[in-house]
Design a protein around this motif. Structure first.
Motif, short mmCIF file in Angstrom:
data_model
loop_
_atom_site.label_atom_id
_atom_site.label_comp_id
_atom_site.label_asym_id
_atom_site.label_seq_id
_atom_site.Cartn_x
_atom_site.Cartn_y
_atom_site.Cartn_z
N LEU A 2 -10.02 10.91 -16.72
CA LEU A 2 -9.90 9.49 -16.96
C LEU A 2 -8.57 9.11 -17.58
N SER A 3 -7.75 10.10 -17.94
CA SER A 3 -6.46 9.79 -18.53
C SER A 3 -5.53 9.08 -17.54
N ILE A 4 -5.78 9.20 -16.23
CA ILE A 4 -4.96 8.48 -15.26
C ILE A 4 -5.34 7.01 -15.18
N LEU A 5 -6.53 6.68 -15.73
CA LEU A 5 -6.96 5.29 -15.72
C LEU A 5 -6.31 4.54 -16.87
N ARG A 6 -5.07 4.23 -16.66
CA ARG A 6 -4.31 3.46 -17.62
C ARG A 6 -3.95 2.14 -16.95
N PRO A 7 -3.76 1.10 -17.73
CA PRO A 7 -3.40 -0.18 -17.12
C PRO A 7 -2.20 -0.08 -16.18
N LEU A 8 -1.21 0.72 -16.54
CA LEU A 8 -0.03 0.85 -15.69
C LEU A 8 -0.41 1.41 -14.32
N THR A 9 -1.15 2.51 -14.31
CA THR A 9 -1.55 3.15 -13.06
C THR A 9 -2.43 2.22 -12.23
N VAL A 10 -3.44 1.64 -12.86
CA VAL A 10 -4.36 0.75 -12.15
C VAL A 10 -3.61 -0.47 -11.64
N GLY A 11 -2.71 -1.01 -12.44
CA GLY A 11 -1.94 -2.18 -12.03
C GLY A 11 -1.06 -1.90 -10.83
N VAL A 12 -0.36 -0.77 -10.85
CA VAL A 12 0.53 -0.41 -9.74
C VAL A 12 -0.27 -0.17 -8.46
N VAL A 13 -1.30 0.64 -8.54
CA VAL A 13 -2.08 0.96 -7.34
C VAL A 13 -2.76 -0.30 -6.78
N THR A 14 -3.31 -1.12 -7.65
CA THR A 14 -3.98 -2.35 -7.21
C THR A 14 -2.98 -3.30 -6.57
N ALA A 15 -1.84 -3.51 -7.21
CA ALA A 15 -0.83 -4.42 -6.67
C ALA A 15 -0.33 -3.93 -5.31
N LEU A 16 -0.05 -2.64 -5.19
CA LEU A 16 0.44 -2.10 -3.91
C LEU A 16 -0.61 -2.22 -2.81
N ALA A 17 -1.87 -1.95 -3.14
CA ALA A 17 -2.93 -2.07 -2.14
C ALA A 17 -3.05 -3.52 -1.66
N LEU A 18 -2.97 -4.46 -2.58
CA LEU A 18 -3.10 -5.87 -2.21
C LEU A 18 -1.88 -6.36 -1.41
N VAL A 19 -0.70 -5.88 -1.73
CA VAL A 19 0.48 -6.24 -0.94
C VAL A 19 0.33 -5.69 0.48
N ALA A 20 -0.15 -4.47 0.60
CA ALA A 20 -0.37 -3.89 1.94
C ALA A 20 -1.38 -4.72 2.73
N LEU A 21 -2.46 -5.12 2.09
CA LEU A 21 -3.46 -5.96 2.76
C LEU A 21 -2.88 -7.32 3.14
N ALA A 22 -2.04 -7.88 2.28
CA ALA A 22 -1.40 -9.16 2.59
C ALA A 22 -0.48 -9.03 3.80
N LEU A 23 0.27 -7.94 3.87
CA LEU A 23 1.16 -7.71 5.01
C LEU A 23 0.38 -7.56 6.31
N ILE A 24 -0.76 -6.88 6.25
CA ILE A 24 -1.60 -6.74 7.44
C ILE A 24 -2.11 -8.11 7.90
N HIS A 25 -2.54 -8.93 6.95
CA HIS A 25 -3.02 -10.27 7.31
C HIS A 25 -1.89 -11.12 7.91
N ALA A 26 -0.69 -11.01 7.36
CA ALA A 26 0.46 -11.74 7.92
C ALA A 26 0.75 -11.25 9.34
N TYR A 27 0.68 -9.95 9.55
CA TYR A 27 0.87 -9.36 10.88
C TYR A 27 -0.15 -9.94 11.87
N TRP A 28 -1.41 -10.02 11.47
CA TRP A 28 -2.44 -10.60 12.33
C TRP A 28 -2.17 -12.08 12.57
N ALA A 29 -1.70 -12.79 11.56
CA ALA A 29 -1.44 -14.22 11.70
C ALA A 29 -0.40 -14.50 12.79
N PHE A 30 0.52 -13.57 12.97
CA PHE A 30 1.57 -13.75 13.97
C PHE A 30 1.30 -12.99 15.26
N GLY A 31 0.02 -12.67 15.49
CA GLY A 31 -0.38 -12.12 16.79
C GLY A 31 -0.52 -10.62 16.87
#
Length: 147
Positions: A2-31
């Motif tokens: 559980l030592s990897i469960l730090r706000p920094l690690t969770v924040g980075v992984v969560t932010a990167l995952a959401l940016v990736a999902l946003a990029l996929i949605h933008a890709y779909w929006a443009f066909g």
């Protein structure tokens, strides 16, 4: 472990995952069609609306992408930058945790997602919703964590 469960690690992984999902949605929006070969197949894979042949409108898909980017920003400013504000950071993160939890749980209850097409229904039950629930837990952790 559980030592990897730090706000920094969770924040980075969560932010990167959401940016990736946003990029996929933008890709779909443009066909874009990935991971399918045609628009009807894409609808059946990622939307799951019975009898639909077209993806949701571009504006709606871009709005989802924008919302995912905003959510990633909250994860970033809390986890990476360490912002403490209850009103401006923690409360929105708690709200995001609730929204993602409700969406994640919807796959397992009777309701709008119960009559989804295949392969969406199976992907939703075994991949999409579990991932969404993990994001809900990450938001809840960031909302309540101490720095």
């Amino acid at each position: 472990m559980l030592s990897i469960l730090r706000p920094l690690t969770v924040g980075v992984v969560t932010a990167l995952a959401l940016v990736a999902l946003a990029l996929i949605h933008a890709y779909w929006a443009f066909g874009g069609l990935w991971p399918a070969q045609s628009e009807p197949a894409l609808v059946n894979t990622v939307v799951g609306i019975t009898h639909a042949q077209a993806m949701p409108p571009r504006d709606l898909t871009l709005a989802v992408a924008a919302a995912l980017l905003v959510a990633s920003g909250f994860a970033f400013v809390r986890g990476v930058l360490g912002w403490q504000s209850g009103l401006w950071v923690r409360l929105p993160l708690a709200g995001l945790a609730l929204i993602f939890a409700v969406r994640g749980i919807m796959a397992y209850l009777p309701g709008p997602l119960a009559g989804a097409t295949e392969p969406f229904a199976q992907l939703n039950a075994y991949a999409y919703s579990p991932g969404i629930l993990v994001l809900a837990m990450a938001f809840a952790y960031l909302a309540g964590s101490r720095r």
